[in-house]
Design a protein around this motif. Sequence first.
Motif, PDB file in Angstrom:
ATOM      1  N   ASP A 106       6.274  19.057   1.296  1.00  0.00           N
ATOM      2  CA  ASP A 106       7.399  18.987   0.358  1.00  0.00           C
ATOM      3  C   ASP A 106       7.456  17.667  -0.414  1.00  0.00           C
ATOM      4  OD1 ASP A 106       8.210  21.526   1.159  1.00  0.00           O
ATOM      5  OD2 ASP A 106       9.644  20.761   2.626  1.00  0.00           O
ATOM      6  N   ILE A 107       6.687  16.676   0.009  1.00  0.00           N
ATOM      7  CA  ILE A 107       6.655  15.400  -0.714  1.00  0.00           C
ATOM      8  C   ILE A 107       6.000  15.647  -2.068  1.00  0.00           C
ATOM      9  CG2 ILE A 107       5.807  13.021  -0.735  1.00  0.00           C
ATOM     10  CD1 ILE A 107       5.773  13.148   2.344  1.00  0.00           C
ATOM     11  N   THR A 108       6.651  15.205  -3.131  1.00  0.00           N
ATOM     12  CA  THR A 108       6.128  15.430  -4.478  1.00  0.00           C
ATOM     13  C   THR A 108       4.901  14.559  -4.744  1.00  0.00           C
ATOM     14  OG1 THR A 108       7.460  13.679  -5.490  1.00  0.00           O
ATOM     15  CG2 THR A 108       8.484  15.881  -5.338  1.00  0.00           C
ATOM     16  N   GLU A 109       4.160  14.896  -5.786  1.00  0.00           N
ATOM     17  CA  GLU A 109       3.013  14.071  -6.183  1.00  0.00           C
ATOM     18  C   GLU A 109       3.476  12.662  -6.552  1.00  0.00           C
ATOM     19  OE1 GLU A 109      -0.227  14.473  -5.786  1.00  0.00           O
ATOM     20  OE2 GLU A 109       0.364  16.332  -4.798  1.00  0.00           O
ATOM     21  N   ARG A 110       4.635  12.551  -7.213  1.00  0.00           N
ATOM     22  CA  ARG A 110       5.184  11.231  -7.543  1.00  0.00           C
ATOM     23  C   ARG A 110       5.483  10.450  -6.257  1.00  0.00           C
ATOM     24  NH1 ARG A 110      10.149  11.908 -11.034  1.00  0.00           N
ATOM     25  NH2 ARG A 110      11.129  12.292  -9.039  1.00  0.00           N
ATOM     26  N   GLY A 111       5.993  11.144  -5.243  1.00  0.00           N
ATOM     27  CA  GLY A 111       6.261  10.506  -3.958  1.00  0.00           C
ATOM     28  C   GLY A 111       4.993  10.061  -3.262  1.00  0.00           C
ATOM     29  N   ARG A 112       3.966  10.885  -3.301  1.00  0.00           N
ATOM     30  CA  ARG A 112       2.680  10.529  -2.690  1.00  0.00           C
ATOM     31  C   ARG A 112       2.074   9.303  -3.374  1.00  0.00           C
ATOM     32  NH1 ARG A 112       0.956  14.512   0.670  1.00  0.00           N
ATOM     33  NH2 ARG A 112       2.280  16.353   0.626  1.00  0.00           N
ATOM     34  N   ALA A 113       2.196   9.259  -4.696  1.00  0.00           N
ATOM     35  CA  ALA A 113       1.697   8.097  -5.442  1.00  0.00           C
ATOM     36  C   ALA A 113       2.474   6.846  -5.056  1.00  0.00           C
ATOM     37  CB  ALA A 113       1.786   8.349  -6.944  1.00  0.00           C
ATOM     38  N   ALA A 114       3.794   6.972  -4.899  1.00  0.00           N
ATOM     39  CA  ALA A 114       4.624   5.819  -4.508  1.00  0.00           C
ATOM     40  C   ALA A 114       4.232   5.318  -3.121  1.00  0.00           C
ATOM     41  CB  ALA A 114       6.107   6.195  -4.553  1.00  0.00           C
ATOM     42  N   LEU A 115       3.944   6.225  -2.207  1.00  0.00           N
ATOM     43  CA  LEU A 115       3.501   5.806  -0.871  1.00  0.00           C
ATOM     44  C   LEU A 115       2.218   4.989  -0.986  1.00  0.00           C
ATOM     45  CD1 LEU A 115       4.132   9.077   1.179  1.00  0.00           C
ATOM     46  CD2 LEU A 115       5.356   6.900   1.429  1.00  0.00           C
ATOM     47  N   ARG A 116       1.253   5.513  -1.723  1.00  0.00           N
ATOM     48  CA  ARG A 116      -0.030   4.802  -1.885  1.00  0.00           C
ATOM     49  C   ARG A 116       0.167   3.443  -2.547  1.00  0.00           C
ATOM     50  NH1 ARG A 116      -1.619  10.214  -2.914  1.00  0.00           N
ATOM     51  NH2 ARG A 116      -1.346   9.930  -5.146  1.00  0.00           N
ATOM     52  N   GLU A 117       1.022   3.394  -3.580  1.00  0.00           N
ATOM     53  CA  GLU A 117       1.272   2.130  -4.279  1.00  0.00           C
ATOM     54  C   GLU A 117       1.879   1.080  -3.355  1.00  0.00           C
ATOM     55  OE1 GLU A 117       3.717   3.057  -7.654  1.00  0.00           O
ATOM     56  OE2 GLU A 117       2.207   4.401  -8.490  1.00  0.00           O
ATOM     57  N   HIS A 118       2.560   1.520  -2.304  1.00  0.00           N
ATOM     58  CA  HIS A 118       3.183   0.600  -1.366  1.00  0.00           C
ATOM     59  C   HIS A 118       2.357   0.416  -0.096  1.00  0.00           C
ATOM     60  CE1 HIS A 118       6.559   1.176  -4.080  1.00  0.00           C
ATOM     61  NE2 HIS A 118       7.010   0.036  -3.598  1.00  0.00           N
ATOM     62  N   GLY A 119       1.089   0.829  -0.148  1.00  0.00           N
ATOM     63  CA  GLY A 119       0.175   0.567   0.961  1.00  0.00           C
ATOM     64  C   GLY A 119       0.280   1.528   2.124  1.00  0.00           C
ATOM     65  N   LEU A 120       0.926   2.668   1.942  1.00  0.00           N
ATOM     66  CA  LEU A 120       1.004   3.675   2.996  1.00  0.00           C
ATOM     67  C   LEU A 120       0.058   4.817   2.667  1.00  0.00           C
ATOM     68  CD1 LEU A 120       3.982   2.283   3.018  1.00  0.00           C
ATOM     69  CD2 LEU A 120       4.493   4.195   4.498  1.00  0.00           C
ATOM     70  N   SER A 121      -0.515   5.382   3.683  1.00  0.00           N
ATOM     71  CA  SER A 121      -1.387   6.535   3.515  1.00  0.00           C
ATOM     72  C   SER A 121      -0.515   7.783   3.462  1.00  0.00           C
ATOM     73  CB  SER A 121      -2.355   6.602   4.703  1.00  0.00           C
ATOM     74  OG  SER A 121      -3.088   7.783   4.700  1.00  0.00           O
TER      75      SER A 121
END
Length: 175
Positions: free
Chosen positions: A96-111
């Motif tokens: 359910d995590i959106t693509e924008r959310g997945r990108a935000a996780l990566r941008e903040h150093g989370l996998s």
Amino acid sequence: MSPAMAPEVAPSLAWRIAAQVTDPEMPMLTLEDLGVLREVREVGDSGDEVVVTITPTYSGCPALATMRDDLVRRLGEAGYDARVEIALSPAWSSDDITERGRAALREHGLSAPGPAPAAASGPIALTLLPTRRGLHCPRCGSAEVELTSEFGATACKALYRCTACLEPFEHVKEI
């Protein structure tokens, strides 16, 4: 129904406000991007009463009360009398995590999580072995990673270390 599911309907002001509330444990994600914001509906005749429906990431999520309080506060600041309801079905999934959310996780150093495991049609086998995940270091992109701990700062994260760049990182678990 979320605006993403009904693109022909413009999201209401109340939805847009609720959608900007951030997750207390991962503030780089809005509740909309996390996928826990399910519905915002007006009730009553005045137009200033709303019921917000959220689904917890898991049934014991300690952030749920803070999410509720933040929604009520933010909507209240905008003049709404808000009530928050919890929906357990359909259950939340890391899908359910959106693509924008997945990108935000990566941008903040989370996998970001991979695809959630397929739902079992029968009993779920209990295994005490670490979960095998195919993931990459969010810093350098290497697939050469090792599990440090199945439990991170929150129950929904695991700790890893990249053996290429030697940096530790958190991975949001697939649920």
